[in-house]
Design an enzyme around this catalytic site. Structure first.
Site, PDB file in Angstrom:
ATOM      1  CE  LYS A 155      -4.525   0.717   0.162  1.00  0.00           C
ATOM      2  NZ  LYS A 155      -5.600  -0.172  -0.284  1.00  0.00           N
TER       3      LYS A 155
HETATM    4  P1  NAD Z   1     -13.546   7.434  -2.439  1.00  0.00           P
HETATM    5  O1  NAD Z   1     -12.575   8.503  -2.134  1.00  0.00           O
HETATM    6  O2  NAD Z   1     -14.032   7.258  -3.846  1.00  0.00           O
HETATM    7  O3  NAD Z   1     -14.856   7.583  -1.523  1.00  0.00           O
HETATM    8  C1  NAD Z   1     -14.807   7.705  -0.138  1.00  0.00           C
HETATM    9  C2  NAD Z   1     -16.177   8.185   0.297  1.00  0.00           C
HETATM   10  O4  NAD Z   1     -16.252   8.203   1.716  1.00  0.00           O
HETATM   11  C3  NAD Z   1     -16.513   9.603  -0.167  1.00  0.00           C
HETATM   12  O5  NAD Z   1     -17.880   9.664  -0.542  1.00  0.00           O
HETATM   13  C4  NAD Z   1     -16.296  10.437   1.103  1.00  0.00           C
HETATM   14  O6  NAD Z   1     -17.028  11.648   1.098  1.00  0.00           O
HETATM   15  C5  NAD Z   1     -16.803   9.451   2.127  1.00  0.00           C
HETATM   16  N1  NAD Z   1     -16.409   9.742   3.492  1.00  0.00           N
HETATM   17  C6  NAD Z   1     -15.210  10.137   3.977  1.00  0.00           C
HETATM   18  N2  NAD Z   1     -15.279  10.338   5.297  1.00  0.00           N
HETATM   19  C7  NAD Z   1     -16.558  10.057   5.652  1.00  0.00           C
HETATM   20  C8  NAD Z   1     -17.266  10.090   6.878  1.00  0.00           C
HETATM   21  N3  NAD Z   1     -16.661  10.439   8.002  1.00  0.00           N
HETATM   22  N4  NAD Z   1     -18.578   9.734   6.881  1.00  0.00           N
HETATM   23  C9  NAD Z   1     -19.199   9.381   5.742  1.00  0.00           C
HETATM   24  N5  NAD Z   1     -18.580   9.329   4.558  1.00  0.00           N
HETATM   25  C10 NAD Z   1     -17.277   9.682   4.513  1.00  0.00           C
HETATM   26  O7  NAD Z   1     -12.874   6.086  -1.893  1.00  0.00           O
HETATM   27  P2  NAD Z   1     -13.246   4.599  -2.280  1.00  0.00           P
HETATM   28  O8  NAD Z   1     -12.314   4.157  -3.361  1.00  0.00           O
HETATM   29  O9  NAD Z   1     -14.705   4.460  -2.453  1.00  0.00           O
HETATM   30  O10 NAD Z   1     -12.768   3.826  -0.964  1.00  0.00           O
HETATM   31  C11 NAD Z   1     -13.602   3.718   0.196  1.00  0.00           C
HETATM   32  C12 NAD Z   1     -13.055   2.602   1.088  1.00  0.00           C
HETATM   33  O11 NAD Z   1     -13.002   1.400   0.340  1.00  0.00           O
HETATM   34  C13 NAD Z   1     -11.629   2.803   1.621  1.00  0.00           C
HETATM   35  O12 NAD Z   1     -11.530   2.184   2.893  1.00  0.00           O
HETATM   36  C14 NAD Z   1     -10.778   2.027   0.624  1.00  0.00           C
HETATM   37  O13 NAD Z   1      -9.550   1.607   1.183  1.00  0.00           O
HETATM   38  C15 NAD Z   1     -11.702   0.864   0.378  1.00  0.00           C
HETATM   39  N6  NAD Z   1     -11.429   0.147  -0.864  1.00  0.00           N
HETATM   40  C16 NAD Z   1     -11.471   0.765  -2.081  1.00  0.00           C
HETATM   41  C17 NAD Z   1     -11.254   0.012  -3.229  1.00  0.00           C
HETATM   42  C18 NAD Z   1     -11.368   0.609  -4.601  1.00  0.00           C
HETATM   43  O14 NAD Z   1     -11.251  -0.150  -5.578  1.00  0.00           O
HETATM   44  N7  NAD Z   1     -11.650   1.903  -4.747  1.00  0.00           N
HETATM   45  C19 NAD Z   1     -10.957  -1.347  -3.139  1.00  0.00           C
HETATM   46  C20 NAD Z   1     -10.924  -1.945  -1.882  1.00  0.00           C
HETATM   47  C21 NAD Z   1     -11.172  -1.191  -0.752  1.00  0.00           C
END
Ligand code: NAD
Length: 419
Positions: free
Chosen positions: A109
């Site tokens: 990461k």
């Molecule tokens: P992103 O940046 O696209 O979205 C994150 C979302 O969370 C946004 O809508 C943001 O406004 C919201 N957010 C942030 N703080 C918040 C809070 N306190 N309360 C409510 N909402 C809040 O990110 P993503 O890619 O969707 O990733 C989200 C999670 O999924 C992370 O933990 C990431 O590690 C995990 N993840 C992502 C992927 C991927 O392919 N994108 C894969 C595996 C895991």
């Protein structure tokens, strides 16, 4: 009486989960020592020029946790909360996630401590290019393959791939995944994590006799993972009663119109001002009435403080590490089923694997083929984990770690990487 809140590192929490499973597979203490230490942690300065001409210096990280099963694999996070501890925990999780889904990758990461919301596109490009240039020697299709995470996008991956290719003097699409399709990205990658979340959830709902038409879902976080998962739950006939992003949470017992909410968020860059539900506090959404709760924002949101008030019967971890070990224990006692992050959100890395394969083949698959292969790989491994959980009377999380640890240890033993 006040409840003491335990302050531990994210990596410390991650190891707590690991240890429970390690004991159940009788992990050798020497192997445990290897597997609780990251192979490589890199910290470096990222000097860059603001559009105003001012020079600033940010901090970049890359943690390559384990290489036993193949090149390290894991996303790049741009967020103000990025620390070495967090990146190490995320790299640790990637190791078990890749193994739990049987992908030929280790875990990694990376991240930059910055707030993308305050940076222009050209500032983000300069940060990304410097970040990539600093890592040129240690990343590559056979070494370590980054991907998007919170705060980074397919565009970020395009800049990374271009910078790496400039240094290599040839085009190397397989150095990162999650790229735009035009430069070697995979069809279906953008939707893959949210699709995987809903595939696992619907599969478990069937086992629990929860018909989609009678199932109410709350999704925390409305970004890549949460937004797509919400859309897929709605497409499957579930009623999505709550959504949120960093600007606020919205609840509507009659169901939120998800395509309209997605269009709103795209137009306004957030849900701020959304009128399709009652605005409630972000924390209250996690405790609101529903059958399925999908935390899809950041880690440590389900804690000893709120776990006892969560109404959901099924929790599907879209985010990495949203549940603390104490909260997990409360859910276990209450009979709440938790599909752990290393299975529930593994759809993204699974299609990243497909992207890496396609880049290396130079031959690209149809979206239907990607989606079919994703479903097959994800659910096959989810069923292996679920069968073990039932056979050993442990949680899905513990079973997922047991499966993953045994696979990593087997690879290490065959390779003799500890010699
Ligand atoms: P992103 O940046 O696209 O979205 C994150 C979302 O969370 C946004 O809508 C943001 O406004 C919201 N957010 C942030 N703080 C918040 C809070 N306190 N309360 C409510 N909402 C809040 O990110 P993503 O890619 O969707 O990733 C989200 C999670 O999924 C992370 O933990 C990431 O590690 C995990 N993840 C992502 C992927 C991927 O392919 N994108 C894969 C595996 C895991």
């Amino acid at each position: 009486m006040t409840t003491a809140v335990r302050e531990v590192s994210v990596f410390g929490d991650a190891i707590a989960y690991f240890d429970e499973a390690a004991a159940l597979v009788n992990l050798d203490p020497g192997m445990r020592a290897i597997l609780t230490h990251p192979s490589r942690q890199i910290i470096f300065a990222i000097p860059f020029q603001r559009d105003s001409g001012q020079i600033e210096v940010y901090t970049g990280y890359r943690v390559q946790y384990n290489f036993a099963r193949g090149p390290a694999k894991g996303g790049i996070r741009f967020h103000p909360g990025v620390t070495l501890d967090e990146v190490t925990a995320l790299a640790f999780w990637m190791t078990w996630k890749c193994a739990a889904i049987d992908l030929p990758f280790g875990g990694a990461k990376g991240g930059v401590t910055c707030d993308p919301a305050t940076l222009s596109q050209s500032e983000l490009e300069r940060i990304t290019r410097r970040y990539a240039a600093e890592l040129v020697e240690v990343v590559g299709p056979d070494k370590d393959v980054p991907a998007p995470d919170v705060g980074t996008t397919p565009q970020t991956m395009a800049w990374f791939m271009d910078t790496y290719s400039m240094h290599m003097r040839c085009s190397v699409p397989g150095v990162v995944t999650g790229k735009p399709i035009e430069i070697g990205g995979s069809r279906g990658r953008v939707e893959a994590t949210g699709r995987g979340v809903s595939l696992c959830a619907l599969d478990e709902m069937e086992r629990l006799n929860m018909a989609p038409s009678r199932t109410r879902v709350i999704v925390q976080g409305f970004g890549n993972v949460g937004g797509i998962a919400a859309r897929m739950f709605a497409d499957a006939g579930c009623t999505v009663v709550g959504i949120s992003d960093v600007t606020g949470a919205y609840y509507n017992a009659a169901g939120i119109d998800i395509p309209a909410a997605i269009a709103y968020a795209q137009e306004h860059q957030s849900l701020d001002g959304y009128r399709g539900g009652d605005k409630i506090a972000n924390a209250a959404l996690l405790e609101a009435d529903c059958d399925v709760l999908v935390p899809a924002a950041l880690e440590k949101v389900l804690t000893v403080e709120n776990a006892g008030r969560v109404k959901a019967r099924l929790i599907v971890e879209g985010a990495n590490g949203p549940t603390t070990p104490e909260a997990d224990h409360i859910f276990k006692q209450a009979g709440v089923v938790v599909i752990p992050d290393i299975i529930a959100n593994a759809g993204g890395v699974t299609v990243s694997y497909f992207e890496w394969v396609q880049d290396r083949q130079g031959y690209f698959w149809k979206e239907s083929e990607v989606n079919e292969r994703l479903k097959e790989l994800l659910l096959t491994n989810f069923h292996i984990v679920r069968d073990l959980a039932h056979a050993r009377n442990v949680t899905l999380r513990t079973a997922a770690y047991m499966v993953a640890i045994e696979r990593v240890v087997k690879s290490m033993t065959i390779r003799g990487v500890y010699a």
